[in-house]
Design a protein around this motif. Structure first.
Motif, short mmCIF file in Angstrom:
data_model
loop_
_atom_site.label_atom_id
_atom_site.label_comp_id
_atom_site.label_asym_id
_atom_site.label_seq_id
_atom_site.Cartn_x
_atom_site.Cartn_y
_atom_site.Cartn_z
N ALA A 102 0.83 -1.21 0.00
CA ALA A 102 0.00 0.00 0.00
C ALA A 102 0.86 1.25 0.00
O ALA A 102 0.58 2.24 -0.71
N ALA A 103 1.92 1.24 0.79
CA ALA A 103 2.80 2.41 0.87
C ALA A 103 3.54 2.63 -0.45
O ALA A 103 3.68 3.77 -0.91
N THR A 104 4.00 1.55 -1.06
CA THR A 104 4.68 1.68 -2.36
C THR A 104 3.73 2.23 -3.40
O THR A 104 4.10 3.08 -4.23
N CYS A 137 -5.56 2.56 6.46
CA CYS A 137 -5.54 1.76 7.68
C CYS A 137 -6.17 0.39 7.43
O CYS A 137 -7.27 0.30 6.87
N GLY A 138 -5.46 -0.64 7.85
CA GLY A 138 -6.03 -1.98 7.82
C GLY A 138 -5.31 -2.97 6.96
O GLY A 138 -5.55 -4.17 7.05
N CYS A 139 -4.43 -2.52 6.07
CA CYS A 139 -3.76 -3.41 5.13
C CYS A 139 -2.88 -4.40 5.89
O CYS A 139 -1.82 -4.03 6.40
N ASP A 149 -4.55 -4.03 -1.53
CA ASP A 149 -3.67 -3.13 -0.79
C ASP A 149 -3.15 -2.01 -1.68
O ASP A 149 -3.04 -0.85 -1.27
N VAL A 150 -2.83 -2.37 -2.93
CA VAL A 150 -2.37 -1.37 -3.89
C VAL A 150 -3.44 -0.32 -4.13
O VAL A 150 -3.17 0.89 -4.15
#
Length: 477
Positions: free
Chosen positions: A258-260, A306-308, A427-428
């Motif tokens: 998710a962050a990427t 939030c939650g991934c 997540d992405v």
């Protein structure tokens, strides 16, 4: 006549609005004119799609959809195509327009048959069995005909809707035709673009038939998002900060994905806040990401995903996140925690900051205290119920992802394919939404832009290259 491609927004109308428009058009043009237009449109498309078909077989049902098919057969006969019609009607019960088209087909010399021929890939079948009138599951001879159409090698052109498909929900309660092409008449129906619709309808074409009148759409097909060129006189602070809160032990990769994704979708700075001890070793592969302990996050200035991969540990973080996050994307385990806790649900409803929920059907069912089957039975209604219940933008993922918000009609995403059915792609998407929120988009715009782009990347993915979540996270451009 237009092919429906994801290059513009299209209004969608359900069965009730379509019947209203149909009645207005008939009142304006007179009897039988609309059916004549529909039949001519079907015949033209059939000829364009299969100009060298050896045989054309038209399956006509007992109602007006069958009348459209017979009208099309009449034109094909006059053009030298010599179609054969299998009609499942009763002349004593025919509506006047369908009776007129039956007579025109007979006068043109169209051949009627009681057999169901075995067609090859060089032939064409036209499905004019049920259309909008198919409100009950097909049975008997019509169900057998649907089975023959699906088992045959010939491409199928469906008239208005693949028989058996609901115009409103995109679901089928019984046998349904799997078409190569569908010509939607008078209106575009939402069921063609969500649920089973995308599999059953194939390529969708549209002819408004010069219909009179207008009604408010029940939904919209999403358009491509606008470009966001960056000004030269800008810096990383111009594009907002994202924090991803999740990644419990054993699921760290979800938070990093998710962050990427947020980083590559344009966020100025991205923090990863994992649940458990210490910074995740995975961050070494993405040095641009920064680790922060959950308690060190300044939530009031962050767009938070939030939650991934949050596991059960994310529940303890949610009261603070729901109260303080400037913008918020709730995904996966955060949604499951909220579904199980009435207090968290109340906090979610009380939020006034931009909030996006991104459930898949099972998570949506938990939030609505329902079942996956009930969610999938009417995806538009389920997404709208989520949005209204929790006062947030809801993204109901799946085939034809639905975006809903309180007080407005939902949108259906036309992009994406089954290659997204792999671990981590959700997540992405959460990271993409968070990046758009951080950049200043509204919750609605952020969700729509991210959903469209997420699917479009999959549609454009090279056939010889595996689509993995880690590769997708880096693909936004």
């Amino acid at each position: 006549m237009h092919p429906i491609t994801p290059d513009r927004a299209w209004p969608l109308h359900g069965s009730a609005a379509t019947r209203q428009l149909e009645a207005s058009a008939i009142a304006a043009t007179g009897p039988h004119v609309l059916m004549q237009r529909a039949g001519l449109s079907v015949a033209r498309l059939a000829l364009a799609l299969a100009p060298h078909a050896r045989h054309v077989w038209v399956a006509c049902g007992p109602g007006n959809n069958g009348g459209d098919g017979m009208e099309a057969a009449m034109h094909l006969q006059r053009w030298g195509r010599r179609p054969r019609v299998r009609w499942f009607g009763d002349e004593r019960r025919l509506a006047p327009d369908a009776a007129a088209s039956l007579q025109r087909a007979r006068e043109a010399g169209v051949a009627f048959t009681d057999t169901l021929p075995e067609l090859t890939a060089q032939d064409l079948a036209i499905d004019a069995l049920l259309g909008l009138g198919g409100t009950r599951a097909a049975a008997g001879e019509i169900a057998a005909c649907i089975g023959t159409l699906n088992a045959g090698a010939a491409p199928v052109l469906a008239v208005d809707l693949p028989s058996g498909l609901s115009a409103d929900t995109g679901q089928a309660t019984g046998p349904a035709v799997r078409a190569r092409h569908t010509l939607s008449l008078l209106t575009l129906k939402p069921g063609l673009f969500t649920g089973l619709g995308r599999d059953l309808a194939g390529a969708v074409w549209f002819d408004p038939l010069h219909g009179a009148g207008a009604t408010t759409p029940c939904a919209t097909l999403l358009a491509p998002p606008p470009k966001h060129p960056r000004a030269h006189a800008s810096h990383k602070g111009s594009y907002g900060d994202v924090a991803v809160l999740g990644g419990a032990t054993g699921m760290r990769g979800a938070a990093v994905l998710a962050a990427t994704a947020a980083l590559h979708a344009g966020a100025g700075r991205v923090y990863v806040s994992t649940l458990g001890s210490g910074a995740p070793e995975l961050l070494a592969d993405v040095p641009e990401l920064m680790w922060r302990a959950p308690g060190a996050l300044e939530l009031a200035r962050l767009a938070v995903a939030c939650g991934c991969g949050g596991g059960e540990q994310v529940a303890a973080q949610l009261p603070r996140v729901l109260a303080e996050a400037a913008q918020l994307v709730l995904d996966a385990d955060a949604l499951n925690a909220i579904a199980a806790d009435a207090g968290l649900q109340a906090l979610l409803r009380q939020r006034r900051q931009p909030t996006v929920l991104t459930p898949h059907p099972l998570e949506a069912a938990r939030l609505l205290q329902s079942s996956t089957g009930a969610i999938q039975a009417d995806r538009l209604a389920a997404a709208q119920a989520l949005a209204e219940r929790f006062s947030a933008v809801a993204v109901l993922k799946g085939s034809g992802t639905v975006v809903a918000a309180p007080g407005r009609s939902p949108a259906i995403n036309p992009t994406g394919n089954a290659r997204l059915a792999s671990a981590g792609t959700g997540d992405v998407l959460a990271g993409f939404v968070a990046a758009r929120l951080a950049a200043g988009a509204s919750a609605w715009d952020a969700a729509c832009q991210a959903v469209f782009r997420h699917g479009a990347l999959a549609d454009a993915w090279p056939a010889d290259r595996p689509l993995t979540a880690s590769a997708l996270a880096r693909a936004w451009a």
